[in-house]
Design a protein around this motif. Sequence first.
Motif, PDB file in Angstrom:
ATOM      1  N   ALA A  39      17.615  63.559  35.757  1.00  0.00           N
ATOM      2  CA  ALA A  39      18.535  62.451  36.010  1.00  0.00           C
ATOM      3  C   ALA A  39      19.196  62.001  34.709  1.00  0.00           C
ATOM      4  N   VAL A  40      20.409  61.435  34.820  1.00  0.00           N
ATOM      5  CA  VAL A  40      21.149  60.899  33.684  1.00  0.00           C
ATOM      6  C   VAL A  40      21.551  59.467  34.022  1.00  0.00           C
ATOM      7  N   SER A  41      21.244  58.554  33.128  1.00  0.00           N
ATOM      8  CA  SER A  41      21.562  57.141  33.363  1.00  0.00           C
ATOM      9  C   SER A  41      22.694  56.688  32.450  1.00  0.00           C
ATOM     10  N   ASP A  42      23.237  55.509  32.755  1.00  0.00           N
ATOM     11  CA  ASP A  42      24.305  54.884  31.962  1.00  0.00           C
ATOM     12  C   ASP A  42      25.480  55.833  31.756  1.00  0.00           C
ATOM     13  N   VAL A  43      25.974  56.384  32.840  1.00  0.00           N
ATOM     14  CA  VAL A  43      27.085  57.337  32.775  1.00  0.00           C
ATOM     15  C   VAL A  43      28.391  56.553  32.664  1.00  0.00           C
ATOM     16  N   SER A  44      29.179  56.826  31.611  1.00  0.00           N
ATOM     17  CA  SER A  44      30.437  56.113  31.408  1.00  0.00           C
ATOM     18  C   SER A  44      31.486  57.062  30.848  1.00  0.00           C
ATOM     19  N   VAL A  45      32.750  56.731  31.068  1.00  0.00           N
ATOM     20  CA  VAL A  45      33.862  57.574  30.633  1.00  0.00           C
ATOM     21  C   VAL A  45      34.905  56.734  29.923  1.00  0.00           C
ATOM     22  N   ARG A  46      35.701  57.410  29.085  1.00  0.00           N
ATOM     23  CA  ARG A  46      36.850  56.737  28.463  1.00  0.00           C
ATOM     24  C   ARG A  46      37.961  57.754  28.225  1.00  0.00           C
ATOM     25  N   LEU A  47      39.177  57.243  28.041  1.00  0.00           N
ATOM     26  CA  LEU A  47      40.362  58.056  27.829  1.00  0.00           C
ATOM     27  C   LEU A  47      40.747  57.995  26.360  1.00  0.00           C
ATOM     28  N   GLN A  48      41.098  59.174  25.776  1.00  0.00           N
ATOM     29  CA  GLN A  48      41.474  59.256  24.367  1.00  0.00           C
ATOM     30  C   GLN A  48      42.732  60.118  24.225  1.00  0.00           C
ATOM     31  N   ARG A  49      43.434  59.916  23.100  1.00  0.00           N
ATOM     32  CA  ARG A  49      44.664  60.672  22.844  1.00  0.00           C
ATOM     33  C   ARG A  49      44.679  61.175  21.411  1.00  0.00           C
ATOM     34  N   ALA A  50      45.237  62.391  21.247  1.00  0.00           N
ATOM     35  CA  ALA A  50      45.455  62.965  19.921  1.00  0.00           C
ATOM     36  C   ALA A  50      46.941  62.879  19.580  1.00  0.00           C
ATOM     37  N   MET A  97      45.350  64.960  25.641  1.00  0.00           N
ATOM     38  CA  MET A  97      44.528  63.865  26.155  1.00  0.00           C
ATOM     39  C   MET A  97      43.102  64.370  26.363  1.00  0.00           C
ATOM     40  N   LEU A  98      42.152  63.425  26.285  1.00  0.00           N
ATOM     41  CA  LEU A  98      40.743  63.774  26.457  1.00  0.00           C
ATOM     42  C   LEU A  98      40.048  62.688  27.259  1.00  0.00           C
ATOM     43  N   VAL A  99      39.253  63.097  28.225  1.00  0.00           N
ATOM     44  CA  VAL A  99      38.365  62.187  28.936  1.00  0.00           C
ATOM     45  C   VAL A  99      36.943  62.530  28.499  1.00  0.00           C
ATOM     46  N   ASN A 100      36.242  61.554  28.001  1.00  0.00           N
ATOM     47  CA  ASN A 100      34.928  61.735  27.405  1.00  0.00           C
ATOM     48  C   ASN A 100      33.887  61.046  28.281  1.00  0.00           C
ATOM     49  N   VAL A 101      32.795  61.725  28.593  1.00  0.00           N
ATOM     50  CA  VAL A 101      31.734  61.121  29.397  1.00  0.00           C
ATOM     51  C   VAL A 101      30.447  61.068  28.578  1.00  0.00           C
TER      52      VAL A 101
END
Length: 787
Positions: free
Chosen positions: A86-97, A162-166
Amino acid sequence: MSPARHRVRAVLASVVTLLLVGIGVAAHPAHAAPAHAAPESPGTGATDEPRFLRLDIESVTPETVTTASPGTVTVEGSVRNIGDRAVSDVSVRLQRAPAVTSSPQLRTALSLDQSNFDTVGTFETVSDELGRGESAPFRLSLPLTSDTDLSLDITDPGVYPMLVNVNGTPDYGGAARLDEARFLLPVTSLPGDGAKQADTSSPVGMTVVWPFADEPKRAAGMPGSPTEPTRLVDDTLATSLADGGRLDGLLAAVEEQTRENQDRTHALRSSMCLAVDPDLLGTVEDMTRGYLVVDDVADPSGAAHDGTGRDAATEWLTRLRELAASMCVTSLPFAQVDLRAVGAVGDPQVTAAAVDTPADTIDRVLGVTSVRDLVWPDAGALTPAAAQVARGSSTRVALVAANTVEGAGDERASGIGHRVRVGLPDPPISDDRAGALDAVLFDPSVSAALAGVGETPQTPSFVPKSARYALSDDSRTARLQDAFGAVAWSALTPPSEGLANRSSLVVPPQLWTAGPKESSALLATIGDLLRTGLATPRPLSDVLSSAPVGSAELAAPEQVVVDGVPEHVRAAAADQLPRIDDLTDALVLDPQAQLTPALFTSPLRGDLLRAMSLAHRRDDRAAHADDASTTRVNQVAAGLDRLWGAVTVVSPGGVYTLTSEQSPLLLVARNELPIGITVQLHVQAPDEMKITDIGPTQLPPRGSRTLTVPTEIDDSRKLVVQFSLTSMDGRQFGEPTSVTVRSNAYGQALAVLTGCAGALLLFLAGRRLWHRFRGQPDPADEGYERT
């Protein structure tokens, strides 16, 4: 040792194991499995580190930022737990180069370290915990610009990585970046009145080559027939041609985007050229007459059932003819054949079938006059052997990636869209393909992005090692976004000094698995660039008629050889070609018959070209493509065995008795082929027999003929004679037939006996006359005196 101590040791071991696992996870806080960290080999996993989460992008809004777009970029997708805990505290964000500033960055920016994506949003929670196999959706939004809040800070047109990071915390480990997804976001203009627009003062000349091709589907080893239906190895073409299928979608996209109300100035229509595989076109044409699908691919001549795609093929071909009547059309090499393999085989007829006659097929089936003297190798590159195949008796133009030649000019432009003269080694004196070869160059980064679109993405052979990564790590939506950005990049990039006549060639792979919505969306993007003045149509005919701007030397990367047809397939094809040629030469051309020698044997030569096809050799079906090639060339060999074995001498059985020492020998030659054939009788006889050569003999279609063979024998023993039929070049038909022959003549012994008897008769007659002359009675008459 006591049970209690066993339990204590077990507990301690478990604790140590958990601590080590936790340390192992925490030791990689950057990313447990970076999606683009393996440029060495496409289609492979990124690293040996454990994978816990997979992030997939499912939609990007807007796909291309324009004046009419909303002021925010929204990315939706899902995160799935693919690990063993199991994986807890799963979150994502958007980034740009930063915006892409060179063509190679269209690929390399997608494998940069995440630290280069330095414009970041905030992390948003996806799930408090994801168990094994579970998934959860996410939705991220960031303004393009903002004076007060976090934003992507995009203030100028361009193409932005663009990058989506989890992030998440696996059980027994610490928080870490567990996956990421990257894509390109093209911005042609900023939304809103008064916002900054892209420069339209120097539009890029746009040329679009739109391919229609499929992997070979004809059953191999089957000769041609004017009456027998075509046999296919499967019925997947029926699905592809039907509504919603891949080939239907490629055609529908052009129909939709070039309609009068959509393309009012015909800018998109005039910039496009349809590139059609003659093997696909001929197969579809045959499907319209009804066809069969073999039950067992390993037995192409065995049981088969009716195909289901006759109506779909008829409708699709009708639509293509209507579209082709008003558009540029050109031919692809036959069946996406590997021109390097064709060059290695070195057969003039195979070379002609690969690159010369395809245009004739296109013109005949579609009723058009296609663009000639263009060769687009499926590899996107030319080796010296392939270049010798590509050139014609007059100057011919090859469509290749700009990085596969050297000396093409300005580094930034790389000669894109321009024509250069290619230096070639001197051809053999006997080679009549003595024309020059020019090359029109397309951007390898743009074509690589297009190759990633669709159900089965591929990495073209011309993509450099630095830009190769596992396409399977990207979602289908992300790969489509990369194509949007790549297609728009040249139109959004200001021209460098002295390079006002910019050009862009949109060149997808020949076997392109883009779906209907994807292909339509890409054409719509190109149409928008033309309508907004960022691009201007440049017909393919203008590209081909332009004068060479310089010279270049071939520099095909080694990957072209790696991805090419294996040596054992080329060698097997080369072995079968002389058998086809000899059979064709032996067949009889009857002006009154529908079936000609060329019609009968040309499918076999086509099968060898299909065996050397590059279809699917650069994607995850490469092993299937290799098996299909081997199977096909083996089936050609087996089919030729059947054809050569269908012409035989019929054994009379038992012992053949000649009535005299010079009696003729009567044999029956049978031809089971549906076309007449010329044969030569070949004899292996003992020295006691002399058999006269009867010369060439024609056998009727599916018939037999009695052969009268003059024979002279001087022995009364049983003699074994072996007969076979051969072509005029000495290649044997069928199996030899042994005939046992006996003569009623006594031969040499009879001559000796006759001679002895004659001598004795003369002696006795002479003795009687001698005695009579002397008046003496003959002793032989003693006892017979008269009384």
